[in-house]
Design a protein around this motif. Structure first.
Motif, mmCIF file in Angstrom:
data_model
loop_
_atom_site.group_PDB
_atom_site.id
_atom_site.type_symbol
_atom_site.label_atom_id
_atom_site.label_comp_id
_atom_site.label_asym_id
_atom_site.label_seq_id
_atom_site.Cartn_x
_atom_site.Cartn_y
_atom_site.Cartn_z
ATOM 1 N N GLY A 195 -10.407 3.964 9.090
ATOM 2 C CA GLY A 195 -9.199 3.215 8.121
ATOM 3 C C GLY A 195 -7.907 3.773 8.065
ATOM 4 O O GLY A 195 -7.612 4.099 9.734
ATOM 5 N N TYR A 196 -7.336 3.068 7.617
ATOM 6 C CA TYR A 196 -6.100 2.811 7.650
ATOM 7 C C TYR A 196 -5.264 2.788 6.712
ATOM 8 O O TYR A 196 -5.378 2.973 5.699
ATOM 9 C CB TYR A 196 -5.515 1.644 8.174
ATOM 10 N N ILE A 197 -3.992 4.123 6.452
ATOM 11 C CA ILE A 197 -3.285 3.874 5.356
ATOM 12 C C ILE A 197 -2.544 2.737 5.345
ATOM 13 O O ILE A 197 -1.418 2.295 6.878
ATOM 14 C CB ILE A 197 -2.061 5.038 5.499
ATOM 15 N N ALA A 198 -1.831 2.237 4.366
ATOM 16 C CA ALA A 198 -0.718 0.725 4.532
ATOM 17 C C ALA A 198 0.689 0.904 3.871
ATOM 18 O O ALA A 198 0.499 2.230 3.193
ATOM 19 C CB ALA A 198 -1.512 0.119 3.167
ATOM 20 N N VAL A 199 1.253 0.632 4.644
ATOM 21 C CA VAL A 199 2.514 0.819 4.716
ATOM 22 C C VAL A 199 3.098 -0.807 4.841
ATOM 23 O O VAL A 199 2.888 -1.633 5.316
ATOM 24 C CB VAL A 199 3.498 1.807 5.758
ATOM 25 N N GLN A 200 4.575 -0.524 4.355
ATOM 26 C CA GLN A 200 5.789 -1.254 3.793
ATOM 27 C C GLN A 200 6.308 -1.623 5.414
ATOM 28 O O GLN A 200 6.783 -0.301 6.085
ATOM 29 C CB GLN A 200 6.915 -1.464 3.264
ATOM 30 N N ALA A 201 6.922 -2.567 6.331
ATOM 31 C CA ALA A 201 6.748 -3.052 7.109
ATOM 32 C C ALA A 201 8.472 -3.431 7.155
ATOM 33 O O ALA A 201 8.781 -4.133 6.117
ATOM 34 C CB ALA A 201 6.263 -3.996 8.223
ATOM 35 N N PRO A 202 9.119 -3.161 8.098
ATOM 36 C CA PRO A 202 10.912 -3.522 7.963
ATOM 37 C C PRO A 202 10.962 -5.019 7.694
ATOM 38 O O PRO A 202 11.702 -4.799 7.164
ATOM 39 C CB PRO A 202 10.724 -3.459 9.788
ATOM 40 N N ASP A 203 9.982 -6.192 7.738
ATOM 41 C CA ASP A 203 10.453 -6.808 6.775
ATOM 42 C C ASP A 203 9.637 -7.679 5.978
ATOM 43 O O ASP A 203 9.672 -8.507 5.214
ATOM 44 C CB ASP A 203 9.651 -8.267 8.023
ATOM 45 N N GLY A 204 9.308 -6.292 4.942
ATOM 46 C CA GLY A 204 8.768 -6.554 3.441
ATOM 47 C C GLY A 204 7.589 -7.106 3.523
ATOM 48 O O GLY A 204 6.849 -6.613 2.751
ATOM 49 N N SER A 205 6.639 -7.224 4.582
ATOM 50 C CA SER A 205 5.272 -6.761 4.565
ATOM 51 C C SER A 205 4.200 -5.647 4.711
ATOM 52 O O SER A 205 5.187 -5.129 4.866
ATOM 53 C CB SER A 205 4.505 -7.888 5.628
ATOM 54 N N VAL A 206 2.463 -5.962 4.701
ATOM 55 C CA VAL A 206 1.695 -4.985 4.855
ATOM 56 C C VAL A 206 1.502 -5.020 5.939
ATOM 57 O O VAL A 206 0.885 -5.892 6.633
ATOM 58 C CB VAL A 206 0.971 -4.946 3.762
ATOM 59 N N ALA A 207 2.034 -3.364 6.417
ATOM 60 C CA ALA A 207 1.264 -2.725 7.664
ATOM 61 C C ALA A 207 0.194 -2.171 7.677
ATOM 62 O O ALA A 207 0.422 -1.281 7.006
ATOM 63 C CB ALA A 207 2.174 -3.501 8.536
ATOM 64 N N TYR A 208 -0.359 -1.742 8.440
ATOM 65 C CA TYR A 208 -1.464 -0.576 8.925
ATOM 66 C C TYR A 208 -0.804 0.425 9.328
ATOM 67 O O TYR A 208 -0.695 0.256 10.127
ATOM 68 C CB TYR A 208 -2.631 -0.514 8.667
ATOM 69 N N THR A 209 -1.302 1.994 9.489
ATOM 70 C CA THR A 209 -0.989 2.793 10.560
ATOM 71 C C THR A 209 -2.118 3.598 10.830
ATOM 72 O O THR A 209 -2.692 4.559 9.211
ATOM 73 C CB THR A 209 0.426 3.628 10.296
ATOM 74 N N ARG A 210 -2.428 4.641 11.671
ATOM 75 C CA ARG A 210 -2.905 6.094 11.432
ATOM 76 C C ARG A 210 -1.772 7.671 11.770
ATOM 77 O O ARG A 210 -2.401 8.320 11.324
ATOM 78 C CB ARG A 210 -4.277 5.936 12.704
ATOM 79 N N ALA A 211 -0.936 7.175 11.426
ATOM 80 C CA ALA A 211 -0.267 8.340 11.165
ATOM 81 C C ALA A 211 0.166 9.246 10.196
ATOM 82 O O ALA A 211 0.717 7.875 9.377
ATOM 83 C CB ALA A 211 1.124 7.558 11.998
ATOM 84 N N GLY A 212 -0.327 10.048 9.465
ATOM 85 C CA GLY A 212 -0.071 10.282 8.533
ATOM 86 C C GLY A 212 1.355 11.684 8.516
ATOM 87 O O GLY A 212 0.957 12.694 7.535
#
Length: 246
Positions: A86-103
């Protein structure tokens, strides 16, 4: 000029590229949720006059290591690790949706919930914004609750839910900021099956000892390519001397 010189030169150049990749992994051995970049070497035919009997080496990225890092207990009320996939949804610098494992999350002075790298964490209606000065609690299902200042724990109120998703890792690519993206910046469907582990963080999956061994092996390969270039130079000088004698 003999093709051997070009082949050795291109090999040394690609080895330097691979060394940069390994150095990048080593530099992020302590980065929360980091996934090691993978590299591979491919043989390419060298075309020109006559039959392409010689090949040169080309280094190319082959994705990232999808294995999970070890979990580290921190006890932080805003630290979470992802259990299994699984991943956490975040907002990328360009405004799009990206994912990360950093909590490793934090609150900005304006109350914006973001990761340690400064990426806003997405909730049910966009980036999560919380009232400053409140005690935050993050549940295993991603619910974000708070206790207002001066209130008792039984006044816990759910304000939002972190968007958790479980996209196919084979479709994910990693960008320069260490975020994972789907093709065309698509957005994965939220998954209720993804679970968080509060008070824990996922460490980098880089193995420093393995990375150091790779650096040593690449350094030796680079030295070999330099010796080949020297051999090509010596052969050219010997051939020139023979022509003069003739």
């Amino acid at each position: 000029m003999d093709k051997m010189l070009y082949i050795a030169m291109s090999g040394a150049n690609q080895i330097q590229r691979a060394q940069t990749q390994v150095s990048h992994n080593l530099a992020n051995a302590a980065t929360v949720g980091f996934k090691a970049d993978l590299d591979s070497f491919q043989a390419r035919a060298l075309y020109g006059e006559g039959h392409p009997s010689r090949v040169y080496t080309q280094a190319s990225g082959s994705g990232f290591d999808r294995s999970a890092g070890a979990l580290m207990a921190t006890g932080g009320e805003m630290d979470v690790a992802i259990e299994a996939s699984g991943y956490i949804a975040v907002q990328a610098p360009d405004g799009s949706v990206a994912y990360t494992r950093a909590g490793n999350m934090r609150l900005t002075p304006s109350g914006l919930l973001e990761t340690g790298a400064g990426h806003p964490v997405l909730g049910q209606a966009g980036p999560i914004v919380l009232p400053p000065g409140s005690r935050i609690e993050i549940g295993r299902d991603g619910t974000v609750s708070l206790i207002p200042p001066g209130e008792r724990p039984n006044t816990l109120a759910v304000l939002d839910r972190i968007e958790l998703a479980d996209p196919d890792p084979a479709q994910l690519t990693k960008d320069g900021a260490g975020l994972f993206r789907l093709p065309g910046d698509q957005r994965a469907e939220p998954s209720a099956a993804v679970r968080l582990v509060p008070g824990m963080l996922e460490t980098s999956n880089v193995q420093p000892s393995r990375a150091l061994i790779d650096m040593i092996a690449l350094a030796r390969q680079y030295e070999m390519q330099v010796k080949l270039m020297k051999t090509a130079e010596d052969n050219d000088a010997a051939a020139t001397q023979l022509l003069r004698m003739g």
